[in-house]
Design a protein around this motif. Structure first.
Motif, PDB file in Angstrom:
ATOM      1  N   ALA A 260       0.882  -0.996  -0.157  1.00  0.00           N
ATOM      2  CA  ALA A 260      -0.046  -0.158   0.018  1.00  0.00           C
ATOM      3  C   ALA A 260       0.957   1.665   0.375  1.00  0.00           C
ATOM      4  O   ALA A 260       0.557   2.336  -0.736  1.00  0.00           O
ATOM      5  CB  ALA A 260      -0.869  -0.224   1.227  1.00  0.00           C
ATOM      6  N   LEU A 261       1.393   1.406   0.698  1.00  0.00           N
ATOM      7  CA  LEU A 261       2.684   2.388   0.761  1.00  0.00           C
ATOM      8  C   LEU A 261       3.541   2.871  -0.488  1.00  0.00           C
ATOM      9  O   LEU A 261       3.830   3.948  -1.044  1.00  0.00           O
ATOM     10  CB  LEU A 261       3.552   2.499   1.837  1.00  0.00           C
ATOM     11  CG  LEU A 261       3.236   2.525   3.268  1.00  0.00           C
ATOM     12  CD1 LEU A 261       4.172   1.775   4.364  1.00  0.00           C
ATOM     13  CD2 LEU A 261       2.653   4.022   3.607  1.00  0.00           C
TER      14      LEU A 261
ATOM     15  N   PHE B  64       9.794  18.506  -3.244  1.00  0.00           N
ATOM     16  CA  PHE B  64       9.037  17.362  -2.665  1.00  0.00           C
ATOM     17  C   PHE B  64       8.755  16.813  -3.172  1.00  0.00           C
ATOM     18  O   PHE B  64       8.437  15.303  -2.818  1.00  0.00           O
ATOM     19  CB  PHE B  64       7.934  18.469  -2.620  1.00  0.00           C
ATOM     20  CG  PHE B  64       6.547  17.495  -2.156  1.00  0.00           C
ATOM     21  CD1 PHE B  64       6.251  17.467  -0.917  1.00  0.00           C
ATOM     22  CD2 PHE B  64       5.693  16.962  -2.916  1.00  0.00           C
ATOM     23  CE1 PHE B  64       4.999  17.036  -0.496  1.00  0.00           C
ATOM     24  CE2 PHE B  64       4.491  16.082  -2.543  1.00  0.00           C
ATOM     25  CZ  PHE B  64       4.374  16.603  -1.070  1.00  0.00           C
ATOM     26  N   MET B  65       9.012  16.213  -4.623  1.00  0.00           N
ATOM     27  CA  MET B  65       8.964  14.820  -5.534  1.00  0.00           C
ATOM     28  C   MET B  65       9.552  13.380  -4.991  1.00  0.00           C
ATOM     29  O   MET B  65       9.738  12.625  -5.528  1.00  0.00           O
ATOM     30  CB  MET B  65       8.270  14.905  -6.782  1.00  0.00           C
ATOM     31  CG  MET B  65       8.925  15.744  -7.902  1.00  0.00           C
ATOM     32  SD  MET B  65       8.674  15.917  -9.248  1.00  0.00           S
ATOM     33  CE  MET B  65       9.087  14.922 -10.649  1.00  0.00           C
TER      34      MET B  65
ATOM     35  N   ILE C  12       0.862   4.471  -3.009  1.00  0.00           N
ATOM     36  CA  ILE C  12       0.879   5.462  -2.475  1.00  0.00           C
ATOM     37  C   ILE C  12       1.965   6.287  -2.703  1.00  0.00           C
ATOM     38  O   ILE C  12       1.921   7.030  -3.809  1.00  0.00           O
ATOM     39  CB  ILE C  12       0.448   6.283  -1.031  1.00  0.00           C
ATOM     40  CG1 ILE C  12      -0.648   5.264  -0.519  1.00  0.00           C
ATOM     41  CG2 ILE C  12       0.673   7.256  -0.415  1.00  0.00           C
ATOM     42  CD1 ILE C  12      -0.839   4.934   0.644  1.00  0.00           C
ATOM     43  N   PHE C  13       3.213   5.864  -2.335  1.00  0.00           N
ATOM     44  CA  PHE C  13       4.479   6.579  -2.647  1.00  0.00           C
ATOM     45  C   PHE C  13       4.609   7.028  -4.498  1.00  0.00           C
ATOM     46  O   PHE C  13       4.941   7.739  -4.965  1.00  0.00           O
ATOM     47  CB  PHE C  13       6.166   6.213  -2.474  1.00  0.00           C
ATOM     48  CG  PHE C  13       5.393   6.383  -0.521  1.00  0.00           C
ATOM     49  CD1 PHE C  13       5.271   8.231  -0.701  1.00  0.00           C
ATOM     50  CD2 PHE C  13       5.449   6.282  -0.106  1.00  0.00           C
ATOM     51  CE1 PHE C  13       5.403   8.624   0.904  1.00  0.00           C
ATOM     52  CE2 PHE C  13       5.174   6.276   1.493  1.00  0.00           C
ATOM     53  CZ  PHE C  13       5.442   7.954   1.354  1.00  0.00           C
ATOM     54  N   ILE C  14       4.237   5.847  -4.649  1.00  0.00           N
ATOM     55  CA  ILE C  14       4.552   6.432  -6.766  1.00  0.00           C
ATOM     56  C   ILE C  14       3.381   6.687  -7.581  1.00  0.00           C
ATOM     57  O   ILE C  14       3.855   7.082  -7.476  1.00  0.00           O
ATOM     58  CB  ILE C  14       4.192   4.027  -7.304  1.00  0.00           C
ATOM     59  CG1 ILE C  14       5.215   3.437  -7.294  1.00  0.00           C
ATOM     60  CG2 ILE C  14       4.176   4.699  -9.158  1.00  0.00           C
ATOM     61  CD1 ILE C  14       4.944   2.294  -7.750  1.00  0.00           C
ATOM     62  N   THR C  15       2.143   6.438  -6.750  1.00  0.00           N
ATOM     63  CA  THR C  15       1.617   7.508  -7.159  1.00  0.00           C
ATOM     64  C   THR C  15       1.118   9.253  -6.953  1.00  0.00           C
ATOM     65  O   THR C  15       1.407  10.223  -7.437  1.00  0.00           O
ATOM     66  CB  THR C  15       0.382   7.051  -5.914  1.00  0.00           C
ATOM     67  OG1 THR C  15      -0.363   5.654  -6.612  1.00  0.00           O
ATOM     68  CG2 THR C  15      -0.993   8.254  -6.941  1.00  0.00           C
TER      69      THR C  15
ATOM     70  N   LEU D  50      11.247   7.025  -1.811  1.00  0.00           N
ATOM     71  CA  LEU D  50      10.109   6.185  -1.467  1.00  0.00           C
ATOM     72  C   LEU D  50       9.932   5.524  -1.161  1.00  0.00           C
ATOM     73  O   LEU D  50       9.476   3.958  -1.231  1.00  0.00           O
ATOM     74  CB  LEU D  50       9.266   6.975  -0.318  1.00  0.00           C
ATOM     75  CG  LEU D  50       9.689   7.957   1.296  1.00  0.00           C
ATOM     76  CD1 LEU D  50       9.108   8.865   1.500  1.00  0.00           C
ATOM     77  CD2 LEU D  50      10.739   7.150   2.019  1.00  0.00           C
ATOM     78  N   ALA D  51       9.692   5.292  -2.678  1.00  0.00           N
ATOM     79  CA  ALA D  51       8.685   4.570  -3.705  1.00  0.00           C
ATOM     80  C   ALA D  51       9.703   3.695  -3.717  1.00  0.00           C
ATOM     81  O   ALA D  51       9.364   2.212  -3.953  1.00  0.00           O
ATOM     82  CB  ALA D  51       8.110   5.599  -4.861  1.00  0.00           C
ATOM     83  N   LEU D  52      10.837   3.753  -4.492  1.00  0.00           N
ATOM     84  CA  LEU D  52      11.926   2.943  -5.025  1.00  0.00           C
ATOM     85  C   LEU D  52      12.455   2.239  -3.231  1.00  0.00           C
ATOM     86  O   LEU D  52      12.136   0.863  -3.278  1.00  0.00           O
ATOM     87  CB  LEU D  52      13.132   4.244  -4.761  1.00  0.00           C
ATOM     88  CG  LEU D  52      13.317   4.396  -5.966  1.00  0.00           C
ATOM     89  CD1 LEU D  52      14.072   5.299  -6.183  1.00  0.00           C
ATOM     90  CD2 LEU D  52      12.836   3.745  -7.442  1.00  0.00           C
TER      91      LEU D  52
END
Length: 140
Positions: free
Chosen positions: A6-7, A51-52, A10-13, A58-60
């Protein structure tokens, strides 16, 4: 493991929201001639890339964490994962290029046209579509 997944999503999105919006700011910046608008766009670009970047990291991190639960990703039925990881590398390079473009705009050193940025803007859309197809369909 569901929390990690889920996380990761969320971070990918969230990261992709930035990857979609920042090049659009580049289009507007390349077209703009008003000094006040240019300064506002520089500020927006700077804030967005700052920001991104942690969102992408975090997505990685969560993607690697999720991947570490499965030792069978390197088997013959998981060729789709190799392609997906290659696309992730493309996204990381794209993000790095966005960072460099932000710096070029901040120094008023842009040499590309708004048309170039319009094409550049489409790259993350294509990569996202390919990644979703790879993860859901697993075509190999």
């Amino acid at each position: 493991m569901l929390w990690i997944k889920a996380l990761h999503i969320i971070f990918i999105t969230s990261w992709f929201a930035g990857l979609f919006y920042l090049p659009r700011l580049f289009v507007n910046h390349a077209m703009s001639t008003d000094p006040a608008t240019i300064e506002r766009l520089k500020l927006m670009e700077h804030k967005l890339i700052r920001f991104m970047t942690p969102l992408g990291i975090l997505a990685l991190v969560f993607g690697i964490w999720l991947w570490s639960y499965f030792d069978f990703y390197m088997g013959p039925g998981w060729r789709w994962m190799h392609v997906k990881l290659t696309l992730v590398a493309v996204l990381i390079a794209y993000h790095a290029l966005c960072w460099k473009i932000c710096q070029d705009f901040a120094r008023d050193c842009n040499t590309r046209s708004h048309r170039w940025y319009r094409f550049f803007n489409e790259i993350p859309v294509l990569v996202l579509a390919a990644c979703v197809i790879l993860v859901v369909v697993k075509p190999f």
